[in-house]
Write an enzyme that holds these catalytic residues in place. Structure first.
Site, short mmCIF file in Angstrom:
data_model
loop_
_atom_site.label_atom_id
_atom_site.label_comp_id
_atom_site.label_asym_id
_atom_site.label_seq_id
_atom_site.Cartn_x
_atom_site.Cartn_y
_atom_site.Cartn_z
N GLN A 2 0.83 -1.20 0.00
CA GLN A 2 0.00 0.00 0.00
C GLN A 2 0.87 1.26 0.00
O GLN A 2 1.64 1.51 0.94
CB GLN A 2 -0.95 0.03 1.20
CG GLN A 2 -2.04 1.08 0.99
CD GLN A 2 -2.87 1.37 2.21
OE1 GLN A 2 -2.33 1.57 3.29
NE2 GLN A 2 -4.18 1.41 2.06
N TYR B 222 -5.88 10.97 4.07
CA TYR B 222 -4.45 11.22 3.84
C TYR B 222 -4.28 12.02 2.54
O TYR B 222 -5.26 12.50 1.98
CB TYR B 222 -3.68 9.89 3.85
CG TYR B 222 -3.79 9.23 5.21
CD1 TYR B 222 -3.21 9.82 6.34
CD2 TYR B 222 -4.51 8.05 5.40
CE1 TYR B 222 -3.34 9.24 7.60
CE2 TYR B 222 -4.65 7.48 6.65
CZ TYR B 222 -4.06 8.07 7.75
OH TYR B 222 -4.20 7.53 9.00
N ARG C 179 -7.61 2.21 -2.95
CA ARG C 179 -8.52 2.19 -1.79
C ARG C 179 -9.12 3.57 -1.56
O ARG C 179 -8.39 4.57 -1.53
CB ARG C 179 -7.76 1.76 -0.54
CG ARG C 179 -8.68 1.45 0.63
CD ARG C 179 -7.93 0.99 1.86
NE ARG C 179 -8.74 0.06 2.64
CZ ARG C 179 -8.66 -0.08 3.97
NH1 ARG C 179 -7.80 0.62 4.66
NH2 ARG C 179 -9.43 -0.94 4.59
N GLY D 106 -9.79 -6.83 8.40
CA GLY D 106 -8.67 -6.24 9.13
C GLY D 106 -8.42 -6.96 10.44
O GLY D 106 -7.67 -7.94 10.50
C1 8OZ Z 1 -4.57 3.55 12.02
C2 8OZ Z 1 -3.45 4.11 12.59
C3 8OZ Z 1 -2.52 4.71 11.78
C4 8OZ Z 1 -2.69 4.77 10.42
C5 8OZ Z 1 -5.35 4.34 7.77
C6 8OZ Z 1 -2.96 4.13 7.56
O1 8OZ Z 1 -6.30 4.64 8.46
C7 8OZ Z 1 -4.01 4.23 8.37
C8 8OZ Z 1 -3.83 4.19 9.85
C9 8OZ Z 1 -4.76 3.58 10.66
O2 8OZ Z 1 -5.47 4.15 6.56
#
Ligand code: 8OZ
Length: 362
Positions: A98, A179, A226, A320
């Site tokens: 990813q 993000y 995603r 998950g």
């Molecule tokens: C939980 C803690 C830190 C990062 C995501 C990469 O939510 C994460 C993430 C999840 O996609």
């Protein structure tokens, strides 16, 4: 009627079943954010999944926002991931890296030279980051220059090449959970005036250019994406998510991507978090445009997953926490065995405990 336990082909990639290990941040890449032998053990234990999607992995140092998350930008990291791939492949599994950049979900603590994190626009996230001083507010980000956005697209291409060199069967572009890519997609976080902001087409441009850069390295059927259209996790929202993600799903489908992976509802929360989003319509748009497979995720039980695959609603189901706590989840589901209870205290950081010591059944 297809079953969760049937093989599934994505082009020349043959998955042994339709149960996917969802990407899970575990924060155990201790030195220089390099994958370890322990991580290879953890992933290899779960190789009976049809596909393992790795934890989110930063494409460059600026892409980090959490402690001990692995990268895919140094030679040392590529070597570390090679060990992971060798172990999983030896155990008969398939791997997908990813590709991640946190954007504004970061803190100066993580940034090279203590600089401000980067984002489409200088809007601080109302979130906290875990730094050396404990929980602190995410830092105010700086808006990327247009030329820097273009350079970042190339960074994703380089990261895909590194993933290929490390032996990954696929890569997944992380465009979910608030993000960097998601910050470009949604209009609450993207107020840009250049060609990367404004209309839906403009806001999706960064993602589509990343797709094109990655497609120079991997064939389309080995690239997934995603999204989390209904999730407000990481302080994000959009004024018209259905229009935005319909466009995204269709464009990704046009490229013939291997799969569209959607988190249905709030990340790790309610599946019906946003009634504005019609996930079935997004899946249909992706497939009608030429996309290969659909992957669903968020709180699926065995029964829900069997029904989703059996009815043709989805091709693949990502799990998950059940995979985290049950290395042999596929066999447990197949045989109707009970599941281990997950231990949230060991989800992030630490070593073997709560990571490689969950027992297989019996
Ligand atoms: C939980 C803690 C830190 C990062 C995501 C990469 O939510 C994460 C993430 C999840 O996609």
């Amino acid at each position: 009627m297809p079953s969760l336990f049937d093989r599934f082909e994505i082009g020349d990639l043959s998955l042994s079943n339709r149960m996917v290990m969802a990407p899970l941040t575990r924060s155990r890449a201790v030195a220089n954010n390099t994958p370890t032998a322990l991580m290879a053990t953890y992933y290899a234990q779960r190789a009976s999944a049809g596909l393992i999607i790795t934890e989110a992995t930063q494409v460059c140092p600026e892409g980090q926002g959490y402690i001990a998350t692995p990268g895919i930008h140094s030679a040392e990291q590529v070597a570390g991931w090679k060990q992971v791939n060798q172990a999983v492949h030896a155990a008969g599994g398939k791997t997908c890296l990813q590709l991640w950049h946190v954007g504004r979900i970061s803190h100066t603590f993580f940034q090279p030279n203590g600089a401000a994190p980067v984002a489409p626009s200088a809007i601080r996230a109302n979130m906290q980051a875990y730094t050396d001083k404990g929980m602190e507010d995410c830092s105010e980000p700086r808006a990327l220059e247009t030329s820097e956005v273009q350079a970042l697209v190339q960074t994703y291409g380089k990261a895909a090449q590194n993933a290929k060199d490390a032996g990954f069967d696929m890569v997944e572009i992380h465009a979910a959970n608030g993000y960097l890519v998601d910050q470009f997609l949604r209009d609450q976080t993207n107020r840009r005036k250049d060609t990367y902001g404004g209309s839906i087409e403009n806001r999706a441009r960064f993602l589509m250019e990343i797709v094109e850069a990655v497609l120079k390295v991997y064939p389309a059927h080995r690239v997934g994406c995603r999204i989390s259209p209904a999730s407000k996790f990481n302080d994000i929202d959009d004024s018209n998510p259905q229009a935005l993600y319909s466009y995204v799903a269709e464009q990704l489908g046009r490229h013939g991507l291997g799969y569209l992976h959607a988190i249905e509802g709030q990340t790790g929360g309610a599946r019906d978090a946003d009634p504005r989003v019609d996930f079935a319509a997004l899946r249909k748009a992706f497939k009608q445009a030429g996309g290969r497979a659909t992957m669903v995720n968020n709180g699926y039980t065995r029964e829900m997953a069997e029904s989703a695959v059996g009815s043709g609603e989805a091709d693949l189901v990502a799990f998950g926490v059940p995979f985290l706590a049950n290395p042999d989840l596929v066999a447990r589901f197949k045989n109707g065995h009970p599941l281990n209870a997950p231990d949230p205290a060991t989800f992030y950081g630490g070593a073997e405990k709560g990571y490689t010591d969950y027992p297989v059944f019996g």
